[in-house]
Design a protein around this motif. Structure first.
Motif, PDB file in Angstrom:
ATOM      1  N   ILE A 226      53.684  46.576  47.356  1.00  0.00           N
ATOM      2  CA  ILE A 226      52.407  47.258  47.161  1.00  0.00           C
ATOM      3  C   ILE A 226      51.289  46.244  47.352  1.00  0.00           C
ATOM      4  O   ILE A 226      51.266  45.193  46.707  1.00  0.00           O
ATOM      5  N   TYR A 227      50.357  46.561  48.258  1.00  0.00           N
ATOM      6  CA  TYR A 227      49.239  45.676  48.553  1.00  0.00           C
ATOM      7  C   TYR A 227      47.930  46.439  48.370  1.00  0.00           C
ATOM      8  O   TYR A 227      47.840  47.625  48.703  1.00  0.00           O
ATOM      9  N   LEU A 228      46.934  45.757  47.818  1.00  0.00           N
ATOM     10  CA  LEU A 228      45.653  46.413  47.593  1.00  0.00           C
ATOM     11  C   LEU A 228      44.514  45.481  47.941  1.00  0.00           C
ATOM     12  O   LEU A 228      44.642  44.259  47.875  1.00  0.00           O
ATOM     13  N   SER A 229      43.398  46.072  48.337  1.00  0.00           N
ATOM     14  CA  SER A 229      42.211  45.297  48.697  1.00  0.00           C
ATOM     15  C   SER A 229      41.209  45.374  47.554  1.00  0.00           C
ATOM     16  O   SER A 229      40.767  46.454  47.177  1.00  0.00           O
ATOM     17  N   MET A 230      40.881  44.215  47.007  1.00  0.00           N
ATOM     18  CA  MET A 230      39.932  44.120  45.892  1.00  0.00           C
ATOM     19  C   MET A 230      38.597  43.636  46.444  1.00  0.00           C
ATOM     20  O   MET A 230      38.365  42.434  46.579  1.00  0.00           O
ATOM     21  N   GLU A 231      37.726  44.566  46.767  1.00  0.00           N
ATOM     22  CA  GLU A 231      36.469  44.205  47.413  1.00  0.00           C
ATOM     23  C   GLU A 231      35.330  44.296  46.399  1.00  0.00           C
ATOM     24  O   GLU A 231      34.716  45.340  46.219  1.00  0.00           O
ATOM     25  N   ARG A 232      35.064  43.174  45.731  1.00  0.00           N
ATOM     26  CA  ARG A 232      33.963  43.161  44.772  1.00  0.00           C
ATOM     27  C   ARG A 232      33.418  41.745  44.589  1.00  0.00           C
ATOM     28  O   ARG A 232      34.145  40.771  44.660  1.00  0.00           O
ATOM     29  N   ASN A 233      32.118  41.674  44.364  1.00  0.00           N
ATOM     30  CA  ASN A 233      31.421  40.451  43.947  1.00  0.00           C
ATOM     31  C   ASN A 233      31.512  39.295  44.935  1.00  0.00           C
ATOM     32  O   ASN A 233      31.292  38.149  44.554  1.00  0.00           O
ATOM     33  N   MET A 234      31.811  39.550  46.190  1.00  0.00           N
ATOM     34  CA  MET A 234      31.920  38.455  47.152  1.00  0.00           C
ATOM     35  C   MET A 234      30.529  38.072  47.662  1.00  0.00           C
ATOM     36  O   MET A 234      29.798  38.925  48.161  1.00  0.00           O
ATOM     37  N   LYS A 235      30.187  36.801  47.512  1.00  0.00           N
ATOM     38  CA  LYS A 235      28.837  36.339  47.856  1.00  0.00           C
ATOM     39  C   LYS A 235      28.828  35.259  48.942  1.00  0.00           C
ATOM     40  O   LYS A 235      28.006  35.294  49.843  1.00  0.00           O
ATOM     41  N   CYS A 236      29.729  34.258  48.818  1.00  0.00           N
ATOM     42  CA  CYS A 236      29.669  33.126  49.746  1.00  0.00           C
ATOM     43  C   CYS A 236      30.780  33.146  50.785  1.00  0.00           C
ATOM     44  O   CYS A 236      30.671  32.502  51.818  1.00  0.00           O
ATOM     45  N   ALA A 237      31.895  33.829  50.487  1.00  0.00           N
ATOM     46  CA  ALA A 237      33.046  34.001  51.388  1.00  0.00           C
ATOM     47  C   ALA A 237      33.969  32.793  51.452  1.00  0.00           C
ATOM     48  O   ALA A 237      34.987  32.852  52.133  1.00  0.00           O
ATOM     49  N   CYS A 244      33.081  35.813  42.662  1.00  0.00           N
ATOM     50  CA  CYS A 244      34.220  36.724  42.796  1.00  0.00           C
ATOM     51  C   CYS A 244      35.479  36.183  42.143  1.00  0.00           C
ATOM     52  O   CYS A 244      36.576  36.683  42.436  1.00  0.00           O
ATOM     53  N   GLN A 245      35.347  35.201  41.253  1.00  0.00           N
ATOM     54  CA  GLN A 245      36.548  34.703  40.588  1.00  0.00           C
ATOM     55  C   GLN A 245      37.169  35.818  39.757  1.00  0.00           C
ATOM     56  O   GLN A 245      36.497  36.525  39.015  1.00  0.00           O
ATOM     57  N   TRP A 246      38.485  35.950  39.896  1.00  0.00           N
ATOM     58  CA  TRP A 246      39.229  37.045  39.253  1.00  0.00           C
ATOM     59  C   TRP A 246      40.535  36.453  38.742  1.00  0.00           C
ATOM     60  O   TRP A 246      41.450  36.223  39.530  1.00  0.00           O
ATOM     61  N   GLY A 247      40.578  36.165  37.433  1.00  0.00           N
ATOM     62  CA  GLY A 247      41.703  35.395  36.936  1.00  0.00           C
ATOM     63  C   GLY A 247      41.683  34.029  37.601  1.00  0.00           C
ATOM     64  O   GLY A 247      40.638  33.376  37.684  1.00  0.00           O
ATOM     65  N   PRO A 248      42.816  33.567  38.122  1.00  0.00           N
ATOM     66  CA  PRO A 248      42.843  32.270  38.816  1.00  0.00           C
ATOM     67  C   PRO A 248      42.437  32.371  40.279  1.00  0.00           C
ATOM     68  O   PRO A 248      42.424  31.358  40.989  1.00  0.00           O
ATOM     69  N   ASN A 249      42.116  33.569  40.753  1.00  0.00           N
ATOM     70  CA  ASN A 249      41.865  33.796  42.173  1.00  0.00           C
ATOM     71  C   ASN A 249      40.384  33.930  42.479  1.00  0.00           C
ATOM     72  O   ASN A 249      39.583  34.347  41.632  1.00  0.00           O
ATOM     73  N   PHE A 250      40.040  33.610  43.725  1.00  0.00           N
ATOM     74  CA  PHE A 250      38.737  33.948  44.285  1.00  0.00           C
ATOM     75  C   PHE A 250      38.988  35.034  45.331  1.00  0.00           C
ATOM     76  O   PHE A 250      39.723  34.807  46.306  1.00  0.00           O
ATOM     77  N   ILE A 251      38.406  36.213  45.110  1.00  0.00           N
ATOM     78  CA  ILE A 251      38.714  37.353  45.970  1.00  0.00           C
ATOM     79  C   ILE A 251      38.366  37.063  47.419  1.00  0.00           C
ATOM     80  O   ILE A 251      39.113  37.427  48.335  1.00  0.00           O
ATOM     81  N   CYS A 252      37.262  36.369  47.662  1.00  0.00           N
ATOM     82  CA  CYS A 252      36.842  36.137  49.044  1.00  0.00           C
ATOM     83  C   CYS A 252      37.787  35.199  49.776  1.00  0.00           C
ATOM     84  O   CYS A 252      37.972  35.324  50.989  1.00  0.00           O
ATOM     85  N   LYS A 253      38.392  34.266  49.052  1.00  0.00           N
ATOM     86  CA  LYS A 253      39.234  33.246  49.686  1.00  0.00           C
ATOM     87  C   LYS A 253      40.717  33.560  49.571  1.00  0.00           C
ATOM     88  O   LYS A 253      41.483  33.366  50.518  1.00  0.00           O
ATOM     89  N   ASP A 254      41.163  34.022  48.408  1.00  0.00           N
ATOM     90  CA  ASP A 254      42.581  34.325  48.173  1.00  0.00           C
ATOM     91  C   ASP A 254      42.920  35.766  48.513  1.00  0.00           C
ATOM     92  O   ASP A 254      44.091  36.137  48.549  1.00  0.00           O
ATOM     93  N   GLY A 255      41.940  36.592  48.738  1.00  0.00           N
ATOM     94  CA  GLY A 255      42.091  37.991  49.104  1.00  0.00           C
ATOM     95  C   GLY A 255      41.228  38.263  50.327  1.00  0.00           C
ATOM     96  O   GLY A 255      41.045  37.373  51.141  1.00  0.00           O
ATOM     97  N   PRO A 256      40.646  39.455  50.485  1.00  0.00           N
ATOM     98  CA  PRO A 256      40.600  40.513  49.478  1.00  0.00           C
ATOM     99  C   PRO A 256      41.904  41.282  49.302  1.00  0.00           C
ATOM    100  O   PRO A 256      42.046  42.039  48.360  1.00  0.00           O
ATOM    101  N   VAL A 257      42.869  41.094  50.217  1.00  0.00           N
ATOM    102  CA  VAL A 257      44.145  41.801  50.095  1.00  0.00           C
ATOM    103  C   VAL A 257      45.102  40.957  49.252  1.00  0.00           C
ATOM    104  O   VAL A 257      45.329  39.780  49.547  1.00  0.00           O
TER     105      VAL A 257
END
Length: 272
Positions: A226-237, A244-257
Motif C-alpha cells: 500500500i502506497y500513499l502520497s502525503m502532499e502537505r506543507n512542502m515549501k523548499c522541496a 514538511c517534517q513528519w515524524g523522522p521524514n521530510f515529505i518533500c525529500k523522503d516522499g511525497p509517496v
C-alpha cells in the motif's frame, strides 16, 4: 536551484477554483535536457512576485518538453497561478521527491484510489498503464469527489471506463447522477479483491486514505503493498526549511509517496 522560465501554452478550468496548466519553455524552446520525472513527483511552480508552491505532475513527460499540472486555488500562490492566462510566464523548479513505485504492480492487480484533487498525481499512473509502460495484471480505479460537478477530467473518465474497471462516487448527488452516493470506501468495500496479489496507490484527503487503508488491510492487501502520497506543507522541496517534517521524514525529500508499512505509526497520529 534557479527556476526555469516557462509559459502557459494551454489553460483549462476543471471546475471553479481548480484548473490545469500546460507549460512549455519560454519562447517554445525545449527544456535542455528534457525534464525527466516519474509519476508522483512534483515541481515547485513560482508565481513571479508572489512565491512558489509544490504541485504534482498530472501528465506524463513528452518529447516536446511540455509539463502538465492540475492546481486548486487555495492560497496566495495558487490564486496567483490561477490568474495566469495563455502566454503568461512562471518559474519552474524540479522535479523533486519520490514517485509511485510502478514496478511493484508488475503481474498484480493495481488498485488506484483517489479522492478529489488526489486524482491529479495518479493520472500519470493511468497514462502509464494505458501506454503499456506498466505491466499490471489489471488496473482498477476508485474515484470519489464531493459532487458530480467536481469530478476531474470528466471526458477522460468516460474513456477510462471502457478501458479499465472504474468506480466513482460523490458525497452529494444530483438528479442526473447515476452512480453511487457516499464515500468511496463503500464501493471499495463491496469489491472483491485478491489481496495477496494486489498493490494499492492512494491519494486524497488523509481521512479518506486512513479509512481506505483499513478496508484494504481487512481484504488482505499487505501493508507493504500500500502506497500513499502525503502532499502537505512542502515549501523548499529539499528538506531544508523543515515545514514538511513528519515524524523522522521530510515529505518533500523522503516522499511525497510513502509505503504504508514504513509510515503507519505517523499516519495514526492525526495531529502530527
Amino acid at each position: 536551484m534557479i527556476p526555469s522560465v516557462y509559459r502557459v501554452c494551454q489553460r483549462r478550468v476543471e471546475y471553479p477554483g481548480t484548473f490545469t496548466l500546460q507549460l512549455e519553455a519560454k519562447n517554445g524552446r525545449r527544456h535542455k535536457p528534457p525534464m525527466n520525472f516519474a509519476p508522483g513527483q512534483f515541481n515547485m511552480l513560482y508565481a513571479f512576485g508572489t512565491g512558489e508552491s509544490a504541485i504534482s505532475f498530472s501528465g506524463l513527460g513528452s518529447e516536446d518538453g511540455k509539463l502538465i499540472h492540475t492546481i486548486r486555488a487555495q492560497g496566495n500562490v495558487t490564486r496567483a497561478l490561477e490568474r495566469l492566462q495563455e502566454g503568461d510566464t512562471l518559474g519552474v523548479r524540479g522535479p523533486f521527491g519520490i514517485g509511485w513505485p510502478l514496478d511493484t504492480a508488475a503481474g498484480k492487480d493495481l488498485l488506484i484510489i483517489a479522492g478529489g484533487l488526489g486524482l491529479a498525481p495518479l493520472r500519470p499512473v493511468i497514462y502509464a498503464a494505458r501506454r503499456e509502460r506498466l505491466t499490471a495484471r489489471e488496473v482498477r480505479l476508485f474515484y470519489g469527489a464531493r459532487r458530480p460537478s467536481e469530478l476531474l477530467y470528466r471526458e477522460e473518465l468516460a474513456q477510462w471506463s471502457t478501458q479499465l474497471e472504474l468506480e466513482t462516487s460523490v458525497d452529494h448527488g444530483d438528479g442526473s447522477w447515476p452512480g453511487h452516493i457516499g464515500v468511496i470506501t463503500d464501493p471499495l468495500q463491496a469489491t472483491q479483491i485478491d489481496g495477496a496479489n494486489s498493490v494499492a496507490f492512494l491519494c486524497g484527503p488523509e481521512i479518506m486514505m486512513r479509512f481506505c487503508i483499513q478496508v484494504l488491510v481487512r481484504k488482505g492487501v499487505p501493508e507493504s503493498s500500500i502506497y500513499l502520497s502525503m502532499e502537505r506543507n512542502m515549501k523548499c522541496a529539499i528538506g531544508l526549511c523543515g515545514h514538511c517534517q513528519w515524524g523522522p521524514n521530510f515529505i518533500c525529500k523522503d516522499g511525497p509517496v510513502f509505503c504504508y508499512e514504513d509510515i503507519r505509526p505517523w499516519l495514526q497520529i492525526r495531529s502530527l
